[in-house]
Design an enzyme around this catalytic site. Structure first.
Site, PDB file in Angstrom:
ATOM      1  N   HIS A 135       2.983 -18.852 -20.971  1.00 58.89           N
ATOM      2  CA  HIS A 135       3.556 -17.536 -21.265  1.00 58.89           C
ATOM      3  C   HIS A 135       3.226 -16.615 -20.081  1.00 58.89           C
ATOM      4  O   HIS A 135       2.172 -16.765 -19.466  1.00 58.89           O
ATOM      5  CB  HIS A 135       2.869 -17.023 -22.544  1.00 58.89           C
ATOM      6  CG  HIS A 135       3.457 -15.776 -23.125  1.00 58.89           C
ATOM      7  ND1 HIS A 135       3.244 -14.528 -22.584  1.00 58.89           N
ATOM      8  CD2 HIS A 135       4.226 -15.576 -24.228  1.00 58.89           C
ATOM      9  CE1 HIS A 135       3.849 -13.621 -23.329  1.00 58.89           C
ATOM     10  NE2 HIS A 135       4.462 -14.219 -24.328  1.00 58.89           N
ATOM     11  N   ASP A 212      -5.442 -19.888 -23.890  1.00 59.96           N
ATOM     12  CA  ASP A 212      -4.535 -18.964 -24.563  1.00 59.96           C
ATOM     13  C   ASP A 212      -4.342 -19.509 -25.981  1.00 59.96           C
ATOM     14  O   ASP A 212      -3.648 -20.506 -26.179  1.00 59.96           O
ATOM     15  CB  ASP A 212      -3.215 -18.904 -23.793  1.00 59.96           C
ATOM     16  CG  ASP A 212      -2.183 -18.036 -24.496  1.00 59.96           C
ATOM     17  OD1 ASP A 212      -2.390 -17.676 -25.676  1.00 59.96           O
ATOM     18  OD2 ASP A 212      -1.148 -17.733 -23.865  1.00 59.96           O
ATOM     19  N   GLN A 215      -1.010 -19.028 -30.136  1.00 58.43           N
ATOM     20  CA  GLN A 215      -0.208 -19.792 -31.096  1.00 58.43           C
ATOM     21  C   GLN A 215      -1.042 -20.839 -31.827  1.00 58.43           C
ATOM     22  O   GLN A 215      -0.494 -21.664 -32.565  1.00 58.43           O
ATOM     23  CB  GLN A 215       0.975 -20.476 -30.377  1.00 58.43           C
ATOM     24  CG  GLN A 215       1.949 -19.516 -29.709  1.00 58.43           C
ATOM     25  CD  GLN A 215       2.723 -18.649 -30.710  1.00 58.43           C
ATOM     26  OE1 GLN A 215       2.729 -18.908 -31.916  1.00 58.43           O
ATOM     27  NE2 GLN A 215       3.371 -17.608 -30.203  1.00 58.43           N
ATOM     28  N   LYS A 238       0.072 -11.838 -34.805  1.00 51.66           N
ATOM     29  CA  LYS A 238       0.664 -13.159 -35.063  1.00 51.66           C
ATOM     30  C   LYS A 238      -0.061 -13.898 -36.184  1.00 51.66           C
ATOM     31  O   LYS A 238       0.310 -14.998 -36.542  1.00 51.66           O
ATOM     32  CB  LYS A 238       0.621 -14.010 -33.792  1.00 51.66           C
ATOM     33  CG  LYS A 238       1.475 -13.479 -32.644  1.00 51.66           C
ATOM     34  CD  LYS A 238       1.335 -14.380 -31.438  1.00 51.66           C
ATOM     35  CE  LYS A 238       1.849 -13.748 -30.161  1.00 51.66           C
ATOM     36  NZ  LYS A 238       3.313 -13.662 -30.086  1.00 51.66           N
ATOM     37  N   CYS A 378       9.283 -15.179 -22.651  1.00 49.91           N
ATOM     38  CA  CYS A 378       8.233 -14.868 -21.659  1.00 49.91           C
ATOM     39  C   CYS A 378       7.707 -16.118 -20.988  1.00 49.91           C
ATOM     40  O   CYS A 378       6.513 -16.214 -20.677  1.00 49.91           O
ATOM     41  CB  CYS A 378       7.083 -14.083 -22.292  1.00 49.91           C
ATOM     42  SG  CYS A 378       7.576 -12.522 -22.995  1.00 49.91           S
TER      43      CYS A 378
HETATM   44  N1  PMP Z   1       0.559 -16.283 -25.077  1.00 52.13           N
HETATM   45  C1  PMP Z   1       1.358 -16.888 -25.947  1.00 52.13           C
HETATM   46  C2  PMP Z   1       1.390 -18.391 -26.002  1.00 52.13           C
HETATM   47  C3  PMP Z   1       2.159 -16.127 -26.795  1.00 52.13           C
HETATM   48  O1  PMP Z   1       2.968 -16.735 -27.669  1.00 52.13           O
HETATM   49  C4  PMP Z   1       2.110 -14.714 -26.723  1.00 52.13           C
HETATM   50  C5  PMP Z   1       2.983 -13.854 -27.609  1.00 52.13           C
HETATM   51  N2  PMP Z   1       4.362 -14.187 -27.529  1.00 52.13           N
HETATM   52  C6  PMP Z   1       1.244 -14.127 -25.794  1.00 52.13           C
HETATM   53  C7  PMP Z   1       0.485 -14.948 -24.991  1.00 52.13           C
HETATM   54  C8  PMP Z   1       1.103 -12.656 -25.658  1.00 52.13           C
HETATM   55  O2  PMP Z   1       0.648 -12.070 -26.843  1.00 52.13           O
HETATM   56  P1  PMP Z   1       0.668 -10.486 -27.008  1.00 52.13           P
HETATM   57  O3  PMP Z   1       2.058 -10.046 -26.690  1.00 52.13           O
HETATM   58  O4  PMP Z   1       0.301 -10.263 -28.422  1.00 52.13           O
HETATM   59  O5  PMP Z   1      -0.318  -9.950 -26.044  1.00 52.13           O
END
Ligand code: PMP
Length: 427
Positions: A135, A212, A215, A238, A378
């Site tokens: 991401h 990270d 998920q 999430k 992203c």
């Molecule tokens: N890493 C992963 C794998 C994600 O799915 C997300 C959220 N889409 C993020 C980072 C970023 O999370 P946040 O927007 O809550 O900071």
């Protein structure tokens, strides 16, 4: 899900009980943001109505109680992820948590934090290894850090399905590697990373691991202590919790040495007009007034998930993904991204539809009452490797039904016909 039916669980979520007549849309975008049970909404409201007061400042009983609620919530969340109380730092979200690490390392490079922080400093001979599937939140902060320090990014490439293996990682990690950063679960492919092997590989080369866990923490049992990761990041929104709250996990001795990227009130022991000395972790990182109501509500989300059981949550969502993958595999012209049918995956499925842009797919599904995420999620480098500009993702949580999985598959089966790209139509 465990001892409860999904129908019963759904009654806990106001979002699913306010029907304006007709069939409520299938909410299949929990990987972006999950819905919140009443208990979480109530916990936040209860705090705001009855206990709202600053934390860690002042001598009143109200401040004492607010501080107790705030720190008890930290202990609850720490326990949930196998961390010590000092190893959970409140941040705005996971993105903020990762930036806290990269900005802290940049500060170490600038000589801040003294001898303790010097261990983090990077130079032109150093490499930061991360996968092509990351991401942007786990990519761009590292790009910036590399630009500031002269260190180089070393990608672990993905294959045509967006997957990578421990062997690919082993080819990228070397004595030059100082940091290995990767997602436990990909937000696009649903791939489950080989965390234990990655930690072993990184540590064998003297590198730190940043996981990270955006998920994974919301969807499966996670124990950072047992995994042996050095840093990790996840977001409240999430995991059935509030927006505006995230967590940076770090091993206590690392957090105590990492310079705080953001400085200000509540982070210090002694300040003169020229200098500041910082508290140990976690408070050295929590500058300024904290999002206490979100913290308290996040602890409630953790209790809610615990009551169901994370093993059960993972099992429920794996069944969702299996059902979707099975259904989608039978649709001509629709490609499953990530693990192929039969292979393990997390509770999310992304697809590419031949000849139809994902945004058109998303709009079509929306009209069919199915809420999904479309775009590059992203993760542009990953999509580039897949040869796709965008994909369509369906994702589940505890409240997702098998019927919703079927609605997604049925609607998806009609997309290419609707846009006139079915074989024979465009020929
Ligand atoms: N890493 C992963 C794998 C994600 O799915 C997300 C959220 N889409 C993020 C980072 C970023 O999370 P946040 O927007 O809550 O900071």
């Amino acid at each position: 899900v465990g001892s409860r039916t999904v129908a019963d669980i759904r009654l806990d979520f106001p979002a699913f009980t306010q029907t304006s007549g007709g069939l409520a849309p299938a909410y299949l975008d929990s990987a972006a943001t999950s819905q919140r049970p009443r208990a979480v909404l109530d916990a936040e409201r209860e705090y705001l109505e009855h206990h709202l007061a600053p934390v860690h400042r002042g001598a009143s009983a109200a401040v004492g109680l607010s501080t107790t609620l705030f720190e008890d919530a930290r202990a609850e969340v720490a326990r949930f992820v196998g961390a010590g109380d000092r190893e959970v730092v409140w941040t705005e979200n996971a993105t903020d948590a990762i930036n806290m690490v990269t900005l802290g390392i940049a500060d170490a490079n600038a000589g801040l934090g003294g001898a303790d922080a010097a261990r983090f400093a990077l130079g032109p001979d150093d490499e930061i290894v991360l996968t092509e599937a990351e991401h942007h939140a786990n990519l761009i902060p590292w790009q910036r850090l590399a630009a500031k320090t002269g260190a180089r990014l070393r990608p672990i490439p993905v294959d045509e399905h967006g997957l990578w293996s421990i062997d690919d990682a082993a080819a990228a990690v070397s004595e030059r590697t100082r940091i290995v950063a990767f997602a436990e679960v990909s937000n696009v492919t649903g791939y489950l990373a080989p965390v234990a092997d990655m930690v072993e590989l990184a540590h064998r080369h003297g590198a730190l691991v940043l996981l990270d866990a955006c998920q994974s923490v919301p969807h499966r049992p996670v124990d950072f202590g047992a995994m042996g990761v050095d840093f990790a990041a996840f977001s409240g929104h999430k995991m059935l919790g509030p927006n505006g709250i995230g967590v940076l996990y770090g091993r206590a001795e690392l957090l105590d040495a990492l310079p705080p990227a953001r400085t200000g009130g509540s982070t210090i022991t002694k300040v003169t007009m020229g200098t500041a000395e910082f508290l140990p972790a976690p408070h050295r990182f929590e500058a300024g007034t904290q999002p206490v109501s979100q913290v308290v509500a996040l602890a409630e989300a953790v209790r809610y998930l615990d009551a169901i059981g994370m093993q059960e949550v993972a099992r429920h969502e794996a069944a969702f993904a299996e059902r979707v993958v099975e259904g989608v595999a039978a649709i001509p012209g629709v490609r499953i991204v990530g693990p192929q049918p039969g292979a393990p995956r997390a509770g999310l499925v992304s697809v590419g539809v031949d000849g139809v842009h994902a945004h058109d797919v998303g709009q079509f599904l929306d009209e069919a009452g199915v809420v999904v995420r479309v775009g590059h999620h992203c993760a542009q480098p990953l999509h580039r490797a897949l040869g796709l500009t965008a994909t369509t993702r369906a994702s589940a949580h505890v409240y997702t039904t098998a019927e919703e999985a079927d609605r997604f598959v049925e609607a998806l089966a009609g997309v290419r016909r609707f846009f006139g790209v079915e074989q024979g139509v465009t020929a």
